[in-house]
Design a protein around this motif. Structure first.
Motif, PDB file in Angstrom:
ATOM      1  N   GLY A 182      42.004  31.578  40.999  1.00  0.00           N
ATOM      2  CA  GLY A 182      43.399  31.956  40.575  1.00  0.00           C
ATOM      3  C   GLY A 182      44.694  32.118  41.512  1.00  0.00           C
ATOM      4  O   GLY A 182      44.424  31.471  42.507  1.00  0.00           O
ATOM      5  N   GLN A 183      45.531  32.644  41.145  1.00  0.00           N
ATOM      6  CA  GLN A 183      46.920  32.698  41.960  1.00  0.00           C
ATOM      7  C   GLN A 183      46.870  34.250  42.190  1.00  0.00           C
ATOM      8  O   GLN A 183      46.984  35.021  41.498  1.00  0.00           O
ATOM      9  CB  GLN A 183      48.140  32.127  40.931  1.00  0.00           C
ATOM     10  CG  GLN A 183      49.450  32.169  41.934  1.00  0.00           C
ATOM     11  CD  GLN A 183      50.292  31.412  40.860  1.00  0.00           C
ATOM     12  OE1 GLN A 183      50.439  31.508  39.705  1.00  0.00           O
ATOM     13  NE2 GLN A 183      51.236  30.982  41.551  1.00  0.00           N
ATOM     14  N   PHE A 184      47.240  34.222  43.649  1.00  0.00           N
ATOM     15  CA  PHE A 184      47.252  36.065  44.339  1.00  0.00           C
ATOM     16  C   PHE A 184      48.600  36.088  44.632  1.00  0.00           C
ATOM     17  O   PHE A 184      49.147  35.358  45.236  1.00  0.00           O
ATOM     18  CB  PHE A 184      46.206  35.724  45.459  1.00  0.00           C
ATOM     19  CG  PHE A 184      44.764  35.693  45.057  1.00  0.00           C
ATOM     20  CD1 PHE A 184      44.105  34.338  44.973  1.00  0.00           C
ATOM     21  CD2 PHE A 184      44.060  36.475  44.181  1.00  0.00           C
ATOM     22  CE1 PHE A 184      43.002  33.893  44.850  1.00  0.00           C
ATOM     23  CE2 PHE A 184      42.653  36.518  43.943  1.00  0.00           C
ATOM     24  CZ  PHE A 184      42.109  34.879  44.044  1.00  0.00           C
ATOM     25  N   TYR A 185      48.804  37.276  44.454  1.00  0.00           N
ATOM     26  CA  TYR A 185      50.044  37.770  45.013  1.00  0.00           C
ATOM     27  C   TYR A 185      49.990  38.973  45.840  1.00  0.00           C
ATOM     28  O   TYR A 185      50.938  39.683  46.427  1.00  0.00           O
ATOM     29  CB  TYR A 185      51.015  38.347  43.871  1.00  0.00           C
ATOM     30  CG  TYR A 185      51.675  37.122  43.065  1.00  0.00           C
ATOM     31  CD1 TYR A 185      52.593  36.326  43.264  1.00  0.00           C
ATOM     32  CD2 TYR A 185      50.710  36.713  41.966  1.00  0.00           C
ATOM     33  CE1 TYR A 185      52.863  35.389  42.708  1.00  0.00           C
ATOM     34  CE2 TYR A 185      50.919  35.686  41.005  1.00  0.00           C
ATOM     35  CZ  TYR A 185      52.057  34.892  41.413  1.00  0.00           C
ATOM     36  OH  TYR A 185      52.427  34.011  40.578  1.00  0.00           O
ATOM     37  N   GLY A 186      48.844  39.159  46.463  1.00  0.00           N
ATOM     38  CA  GLY A 186      48.438  40.564  47.254  1.00  0.00           C
ATOM     39  C   GLY A 186      47.162  41.053  47.426  1.00  0.00           C
ATOM     40  O   GLY A 186      46.170  40.169  46.735  1.00  0.00           O
ATOM     41  N   SER A 187      46.595  41.623  48.337  1.00  0.00           N
ATOM     42  CA  SER A 187      45.231  42.058  48.490  1.00  0.00           C
ATOM     43  C   SER A 187      45.087  43.458  48.669  1.00  0.00           C
ATOM     44  O   SER A 187      45.973  44.086  49.461  1.00  0.00           O
ATOM     45  CB  SER A 187      44.646  40.989  49.744  1.00  0.00           C
ATOM     46  OG  SER A 187      43.529  41.675  50.073  1.00  0.00           O
ATOM     47  N   LYS A 188      43.752  43.912  48.343  1.00  0.00           N
ATOM     48  CA  LYS A 188      43.599  45.537  48.652  1.00  0.00           C
ATOM     49  C   LYS A 188      42.249  45.558  48.871  1.00  0.00           C
ATOM     50  O   LYS A 188      41.357  44.839  48.131  1.00  0.00           O
ATOM     51  CB  LYS A 188      44.197  46.246  47.248  1.00  0.00           C
ATOM     52  CG  LYS A 188      43.843  47.589  47.438  1.00  0.00           C
ATOM     53  CD  LYS A 188      44.186  48.447  46.175  1.00  0.00           C
ATOM     54  CE  LYS A 188      43.961  49.833  46.267  1.00  0.00           C
ATOM     55  NZ  LYS A 188      44.319  50.614  44.987  1.00  0.00           N
ATOM     56  N   SER A 189      41.947  46.392  49.955  1.00  0.00           N
ATOM     57  CA  SER A 189      40.448  46.482  50.142  1.00  0.00           C
ATOM     58  C   SER A 189      40.172  47.744  50.786  1.00  0.00           C
ATOM     59  O   SER A 189      41.178  48.472  51.407  1.00  0.00           O
ATOM     60  CB  SER A 189      39.876  45.403  50.995  1.00  0.00           C
ATOM     61  OG  SER A 189      40.453  45.525  52.275  1.00  0.00           O
ATOM     62  N   ALA A 190      39.042  48.469  50.568  1.00  0.00           N
ATOM     63  CA  ALA A 190      38.607  49.805  51.206  1.00  0.00           C
ATOM     64  C   ALA A 190      37.475  49.326  51.967  1.00  0.00           C
ATOM     65  O   ALA A 190      36.433  49.057  51.540  1.00  0.00           O
ATOM     66  CB  ALA A 190      38.214  50.683  50.301  1.00  0.00           C
ATOM     67  N   ILE A 191      37.385  49.711  53.465  1.00  0.00           N
ATOM     68  CA  ILE A 191      36.317  49.356  54.232  1.00  0.00           C
ATOM     69  C   ILE A 191      35.955  50.434  55.194  1.00  0.00           C
ATOM     70  O   ILE A 191      36.838  51.263  55.584  1.00  0.00           O
ATOM     71  CB  ILE A 191      36.697  48.304  55.232  1.00  0.00           C
ATOM     72  CG1 ILE A 191      37.019  46.938  54.530  1.00  0.00           C
ATOM     73  CG2 ILE A 191      35.499  47.984  56.029  1.00  0.00           C
ATOM     74  CD1 ILE A 191      37.658  45.848  55.099  1.00  0.00           C
ATOM     75  N   ASN A 192      34.563  50.975  55.623  1.00  0.00           N
ATOM     76  CA  ASN A 192      34.365  52.078  56.337  1.00  0.00           C
ATOM     77  C   ASN A 192      35.043  51.718  57.412  1.00  0.00           C
ATOM     78  O   ASN A 192      34.969  50.518  58.263  1.00  0.00           O
ATOM     79  CB  ASN A 192      32.836  52.101  56.267  1.00  0.00           C
ATOM     80  CG  ASN A 192      32.206  52.760  55.204  1.00  0.00           C
ATOM     81  OD1 ASN A 192      32.981  53.265  54.272  1.00  0.00           O
ATOM     82  ND2 ASN A 192      31.034  52.291  54.829  1.00  0.00           N
ATOM     83  N   LEU A 193      35.325  52.719  58.498  1.00  0.00           N
ATOM     84  CA  LEU A 193      35.895  52.607  59.709  1.00  0.00           C
ATOM     85  C   LEU A 193      34.803  53.099  60.609  1.00  0.00           C
ATOM     86  O   LEU A 193      34.194  54.291  60.550  1.00  0.00           O
ATOM     87  CB  LEU A 193      37.114  53.665  59.893  1.00  0.00           C
ATOM     88  CG  LEU A 193      37.750  53.793  61.367  1.00  0.00           C
ATOM     89  CD1 LEU A 193      38.225  52.316  61.610  1.00  0.00           C
ATOM     90  CD2 LEU A 193      38.753  54.440  61.091  1.00  0.00           C
TER      91      LEU A 193
END
Length: 248
Positions: A182-193
């Protein structure tokens, strides 16, 4: 949980690095008079005039720098750049009201568990400024040279992005999840700290979102953001937020 968004295209990667090494040396070294001059020039370039400075309980000094004065705008391609607080268009037709409601819902969901940075106990930056940790002389002298401060070693010879996933094993132990469809215009993620421990001062532990375009043989471009523990870079074992991007 901590959330970071990136607005850049192409390949989206989530990396967790353990025990990797960059352009830093184990040797304690003294600086020459010429190097002292070079160090001061670099400090003057990195540490921008602050509207307000806040000393953190852990000894860090956070400078509140005007958004337009941040070091990123020293890049020739960003000279006279017009700063926009939100995109002027979306790749596909999007209802702005719907976007705003989604953002507000996300903020409400995380408000009760938001991460407060230690320096916030002594104040916060005024509107229109951003917090930047003040770089100190000893930070730069931990690098193998003044010129290598803050820079990664390049992995020359990798022919494609799949090589990054499968072939960059020298000194690294890592897990990766990625998508290239696909074609991406951004990214978002949630990760434990977490606050992992490393065995040696020139090792680091990192978890990040990496947005990649191009190849190692031609013109690789990346934007990376998340958390890392890196004693040789920061002088301590604290987990710190970082943002990295290629200069091209």
């Amino acid at each position: 949980m901590a959330e970071v968004k990136l607005s850049f295209g192409f390949v989206v990667v989530l990396y967790v690095f353990m025990a990797a090494r960059l352009c830093y040396t184990d040797n304690n070294r003294s600086s020459s008079s010429h190097e002292n001059v070079e160090v001061q020039k670099l400090l003057n370039s990195l540490n921008k005039p602050a509207v307000k400075s806040i000393k953190s309980p852990d000894g860090d000094i956070m400078d509140c720098v005007r958004i337009s004065d941040q070091p990123a705008f020293d890049h020739p391609l960003l000279k006279n750049h017009t700063i926009k607080m939100r995109p002027i268009y979306h790749p596909n037709p999007v209802d702005d009201n719907k976007v705003s409601s989604m953002v507000n819902a996300t903020a409400d969901r995380h408000s009760s568990s938001s991460i407060t940075q230690l320096w916030h106990s002594n104040g916060k930056c005024p509107k229109g400024t951003i917090p930047i940790r003040r770089t100190k002389k000893e930070d730069i002298l931990r690098a193998s040279s003044v010129d290598s401060y803050g820079k990664k070693k390049s992995f020359i010879g990798k022919s494609s992005f799949i090589d990054v996933e499968l072939g960059v094993t020298d000194g690294h132990e890592y897990a990766v999840a990625s998508t290239k469809t696909g074609q991406f215009y951004g990214s978002k993620s949630a990760i434990n700290l977490w606050n992992p421990k490393v065995q040696q001062s020139n090792e680091f532990s990192l978890t990040q979102t990496w947005v990649v375009g191009g190849t190692y043989n031609t013109s690789l471009n990346t934007i990376e953001a998340r958390w890392q523990v890196y004693p040789f870079l920061y002088g301590d074992n604290k987990t710190r937020l970082f943002i990295y991007w290629t200069v091209s």
